[in-house]
Structure formats: C-alpha cells, structure tokens
Design a protein around this motif. Sequence first.
Motif, PDB file in Angstrom:
ATOM      1  N   LYS A  88       0.764  -1.171  -0.067  1.00 63.85           N
ATOM      2  CA  LYS A  88       0.017   0.001  -0.193  1.00 63.85           C
ATOM      3  C   LYS A  88       0.905   1.136   0.110  1.00 63.85           C
ATOM      4  N   CYS A  99      -2.585  -0.918 -17.150  1.00 71.49           N
ATOM      5  CA  CYS A  99      -3.608  -1.093 -16.131  1.00 71.49           C
ATOM      6  C   CYS A  99      -3.887   0.640 -15.755  1.00 71.49           C
ATOM      7  N   LEU A 101      -7.323   2.992 -15.217  1.00 75.64           N
ATOM      8  CA  LEU A 101      -8.923   2.920 -15.422  1.00 75.64           C
ATOM      9  C   LEU A 101      -9.290   3.787 -16.471  1.00 75.64           C
ATOM     10  N   ARG A 104     -11.424   7.187 -16.401  1.00 79.24           N
ATOM     11  CA  ARG A 104     -10.766   8.037 -15.492  1.00 79.24           C
ATOM     12  C   ARG A 104      -9.789   9.073 -16.057  1.00 79.24           C
ATOM     13  N   PHE A 112      -5.501   7.463  -7.743  1.00 73.75           N
ATOM     14  CA  PHE A 112      -5.994   6.031  -7.404  1.00 73.75           C
ATOM     15  C   PHE A 112      -4.880   5.493  -6.624  1.00 73.75           C
ATOM     16  N   ARG A 113      -3.649   5.790  -6.755  1.00 76.87           N
ATOM     17  CA  ARG A 113      -2.617   5.369  -6.132  1.00 76.87           C
ATOM     18  C   ARG A 113      -3.084   5.267  -4.613  1.00 76.87           C
ATOM     19  N   PHE A 114      -3.888   6.488  -3.974  1.00 75.68           N
ATOM     20  CA  PHE A 114      -4.244   6.648  -2.591  1.00 75.68           C
ATOM     21  C   PHE A 114      -5.531   5.899  -2.293  1.00 75.68           C
ATOM     22  N   ARG A 115      -5.949   5.092  -3.190  1.00 73.69           N
ATOM     23  CA  ARG A 115      -7.319   4.472  -2.955  1.00 73.69           C
ATOM     24  C   ARG A 115      -7.474   3.685  -1.773  1.00 73.69           C
ATOM     25  N   TYR A 116      -6.542   2.895  -1.384  1.00 76.28           N
ATOM     26  CA  TYR A 116      -6.600   1.971  -0.250  1.00 76.28           C
ATOM     27  C   TYR A 116      -5.770   2.401   0.946  1.00 76.28           C
ATOM     28  N   LEU A 117      -5.388   3.652   1.014  1.00 80.40           N
ATOM     29  CA  LEU A 117      -4.849   4.227   2.194  1.00 80.40           C
ATOM     30  C   LEU A 117      -6.100   4.516   3.092  1.00 80.40           C
ATOM     31  N   LEU A 120      -6.220   9.896   4.018  1.00 80.21           N
ATOM     32  CA  LEU A 120      -5.586  10.188   2.695  1.00 80.21           C
ATOM     33  C   LEU A 120      -4.693  11.472   2.962  1.00 80.21           C
ATOM     34  N   ARG A 160       1.648   7.367 -11.282  1.00 82.30           N
ATOM     35  CA  ARG A 160       0.701   6.648 -10.306  1.00 82.30           C
ATOM     36  C   ARG A 160       1.682   5.897  -9.256  1.00 82.30           C
TER      37      ARG A 160
END
Lengths: 225, 398
Positions: A88, A99, A101, A104, A112-117, A120, A160
Amino acid sequence: MTNSTPVLQIKSLTKNFPTPDGHVEVLRGVDLMVERGDFVMITGPSGSGKSTILNLAAMLDTPTTGQVIFQGRDVSHLNDTELCEIRKKEIGMVFQKFCLLPHRSVIDNVLFRFRYLEKLPHDMNSHAYDILKEIGLENIRNRSARLLSAGEMQRTAIARAVVLRPGLLVADEPTGNLDGASTHTVMQCFQKLNKNGLTIIMVTHNQNLLEFCTKHKICKEGILV
Amino acid sequence: MNRILSDIWDGIRSQPGRTGLSFMAIGIGMISLTVLLAVLGGLRERSRLMIKEMGANVFAILPQRSDTLSGTNEIHESHATLIASNFPGCMVSGTRRFQAEIPGIEGTITLIACDEKLLDVRQWQLLTGRFIDTHDIKTFERNVVITKAISNTRGWEIGQVVSIKNEPFSIVGILAPGNDALETEGAGSSISMEEKSIFIPLSASKLWLDPNQGNYYNLDTIFIRVPETANLPGIMSSVQRVLTGPYEKADRFSWITPEVLLRGIRRLQAAIGFTVGSVALLCIILGGTTLMSLMVANVRDRITEIGLRRALGATPRDIAMLFVLEACLVTGTASIVGTTFCHLILFTAKQYLPSPIHLDGGTFLAPILLSIILGIIFSYGPAKMAAHISPSEALRND
Ligand SMILES: Nc1ncnc2c1ncn2[C@@H]1O[C@H](COP(=O)(O)OP(=O)(O)OP(=O)(O)O)[C@@H](O)[C@H]1O
Ligand SMILES: [Mg+2]
C-alpha cells in the motif's frame, strides 16, 4: 533502519509452482542486493523467471524457500494482509500493460494510488500535480486515460506508481508495448526519478536500455548472474 | 464512501448492456412482487373489514336463493322466535328489506325492517339518539334510524320527519354501520349494508303489507350472535337441528358464517398468491441469475483491474466488497425505481382495478430489502472468486 540498509535483499530464493504434472521449479536460489538509489535491470530469456522474481520483490507472492528482506525486515513469511499493508505504501509498480482505469482522467488515475490508504494525505492533489509536472503530463492531466497514446499511458502509470514516493519501484517490461520514441521518453522519466533518489528494479528485453541502469543482472534458468 | 461509489460507477459504466439487463430483470421482479404484496394486503384488509362488519361470532340464515319461490324455502318470524327460545344465550335478530323512493334522495333507498336487537347483534356504532326499541316494535311506532351517510348528504337530524312510502316517520337515531362497499360471495346483499339505509321497526313495515298475503311474516335474514366463549360451528349445527322438523329441512337455507364470507377471498388470495407469486419468483430468479452471470463476466473482464487494486494494497476483502456492493447498488436502485413506479401506478389506478389494493411502508420497503439481499446472495460467489485471484497471476502479461 539506517541509510545504509539495503532497500531489498533476496537470499537463496526459490519458487515452485504447482502444475497438473507436479511442481515446476522456476527459481532455484536467487540472490540479489538492491541498495538505496540503485537502478537494477534484469534481462534474460523468456520463461527464465524474471517476472517471478519481480513479483516476489513486489510482495505480490511469497517464496517457497529463501528470504526477501525489505528495508531490513524479513517479509518472506508475512501473511496476505501484512503484505498488503507494505504494498500500500512502500512499493510502486509499473507493468507492461498499463493497467489504467480507462474512464478516469490522468490525474484521477494518479490519485488512484491513494485508493486503499486509510488516511488520505491532505496534499495528495498537489503531490499528483507535482509528479505529473515532473513527468511532463501536467497539460493533459484532465484527459480521459483511454484517449492517451501508449507512451502517455505508461508515463501516467509511472506517475501513479511514484506519487506516494515508494521505497522501491518495480517495473516489468515497462517499454514492452512502446515504440522507440516513447521508450526513450519513458526511460528518461525513470532516469530522472532515479536521479532524485528512487530505487528501481526493472525487467526488460531491450539491450539498448542498459545504458540507463546502475546494475545489470541476467536471469538464466531460475538463477541470477 | 465517495471512493467506493466512484469505483462502482466505473464498473457499471464499463458494461452498460449487462448492467441494464439485470437492472431490468430485477426491476420487473420487484414490480410484480409489489403488485403481489399490494393485492394480498388489500385482500387481507378486506377480510378484516368483512369480519368486523359481520362480527366474528355472528352467523346468518338466509333463504336459499337458487330455489324457485315455492314458499318452502322461506324464512318466517316464527323461525327467529324458535331459535331465540331454544338458545337463550344467543342474540337473535331478524330483518326484512324493502326498496323505497324517498323524496329528496336520489335513487332507491334500502329500508331495513328489524327488531330492537339488530344493533347489538351486528355491533354497529350508534352515533346519536337511540336505536329502535321494544316500545317502537310493540306500538308500531313510526320511528326510524338513519345512517351517517344519509344524515350527511341530506343534513337530516334527530326529530326530523321524513316521508317513507307516503307515511310520516320521525328520525330517532343515527348510526355508523361497520363498513360499506362489501361484495361478499354467496351472501348477497342481505348481509352487507349499503351506505344509505334506513332502519324501521319490523312491526311498522306491516303498514304496507297485506295480512292475507303469504309473505306477511317473511324475513330476509336471521342474524345470530353466539356468546364470545361459545363455539360457533357447534351452536350452528344445533340451530340446524332445531330448524329441521318433519316439514322443514335446514339445508334449504343458506348458512352464512364469517368463514363462508372469507372463503371467496381466501380462494382469491390463493390464486393471486400462486399466479403473481410465481411470476415474481421467476422474475427474481431470472434477475438473480442474470446478475450472477453479469458479475462472473464482470470479474473475468476486470482481472487486470483486480490485480492493480491488489498491487495498490487492496485486501481480498476489499475486492469482494467492491463486487458485492456493485451488485447491491444495481439491485437496490432497480427495485427502488421499480417499486416507486409500481406504487405510483397502483395509487393512481386504485379505484379502476378489479381487486382491492393496500399500499404502505411494507409494500415499499420489503421489495427493496429483498433486492439487496438478492444482490448479496447472487454476487457472493463471483465476489469470492474475484477475491481469490492471486495478484501475481492477475497481472501477468498475456
Ligand atoms: N502461476 C504459475 N503456475 C505455473 N507456472 C508458472 C506460474 N507462473 C510462472 N510460471 C512458469 O514459470 C516460468 C517463469 O515465468 P516468468 O513469467 O517469471 O518468466 P519471464 O522470465 O518473466 O518470461 P517473459 O520474459 O516471457 O516474461 C515460466 O515457465 C512459467 O510458465
Ligand atoms: Mg515476464
């Protein structure tokens, strides 16, 4: 962890894959040392296990035996959730297929790199802008990703991968789908980021790119030489 | 939250066709489910009102209408007296109906000639004044009780004198009958009460009958209220035995119980439950399987994206959640659109429909809740499949 701790150490790494007719031994004792600021390139014949090494370095997979030590921490026996936590924040990845999206915009793909942090960073938008500027995409940041050229797509993917300033950037044949000119711009990107302190491991088939790296390894039948 | 929504939106917009298909299937399923709930609710409501109007422990005896008017199937006042004297615990009331034109009221009015016990037997609510009493009956008093509907439309009050069949009657009470608009199967109009009825003493109704005619002592209906604690079927069969004499047979009368009244509704409920229910079930299964194949195809098409998300630190749970939520969003909005649409249609077309309709929060929320549960059930498998894809394999060059 001190400044002299290697970013990544791989020690006598093996990897077997189960197949219908028994296990195949893909890696048989790989050793690799990646220091801070290195730009390591791995070349070698197809099927020799390069991608497998990168997947293990990127903690997308776990080794059969041997050790992967990331920033001084042995990660070979961590479970999936713990590996997710490291990926992460600490690992940037660039692939041969970009890869992105497709629906977008460029900047949204970078964000989108921050999506699963969980938390934020408040300045992520300016981070994303800065990195796009560094890579030369700031003027098309609002363009939809599906409308980009292949070179622009790959540079977006690089933006990204590095927007979070990862400890390690792993790139598997990032220029595999690009023509000569785009390959050159993309490689210049990598070089610039590497000069600014980013540690990179990259797999390539293109011998011409070796001028950009600081270390060169050849993968042969599951061994790095 | 925002992030999840934009992820889901991305997924939906990358395959509008398949999403639209399962949206439609689920939407139609939910429309038929709403119709089912609304109609069953309406029928339930109607049976409740019917029981309320009839009284849960009341039964009625009517002449068998299918017979020819030979006289053998008639009910007489003596029958009522016979039952009343044999079953002192029961309240018995006989009524007889006439049609009349009343000056000032449009159409014909039903005159219900009755004794003083009708109000207690039917347990209607007296609004003002009194009901017909024993004194009225004994003295052939020309007193009447009117319904609220007549009082409202004509503005008639207690004390007012009205002319019925050219005889002056004075109003002594106003009552609200249990229910209007009852169409009961097998019972005919002698059980239900039209909104606009006028009650007159049974004795006073003899004014326009000829004592020499055979029908002078006839009744239309005998109502029998059994005590709360008594067993209605038991008492009914005893009454049947009492009425069965050497010249008479109980089966030439219709025996109307709340059970009989409900039989028609029950049949309707079962038929509708079966037909609309199976349509709803089919639509739901169809919608669910479409949704499931959508999700499987969705997962296959998005393997690279799954790999990317995993590379960016998504856990298997995050991946599974993405697909489950996407499915729930599709089914949820499909059912919100479907049920809202259905409610609007049913609400506006209510009075033109052949069956009663009952709409409430339940008919609105139940389909939505069900659709979300369906979303979870049918996307669970594909979502689990997506969660188990190994990131290194998902990201392989192919
Ligand atoms: N999940 C797997 N199951 C079985 N075999 C696998 C699996 N992953 C890789 N292999 C095998 O391992 C070997 C090495 O694969 P890998 O992708 O690392 O090669 P590579 O050096 O990256 O090749 P290329 O240059 O063509 O990308 C191949 O023979 C491949 O078939
Ligand atoms: Mg490879």
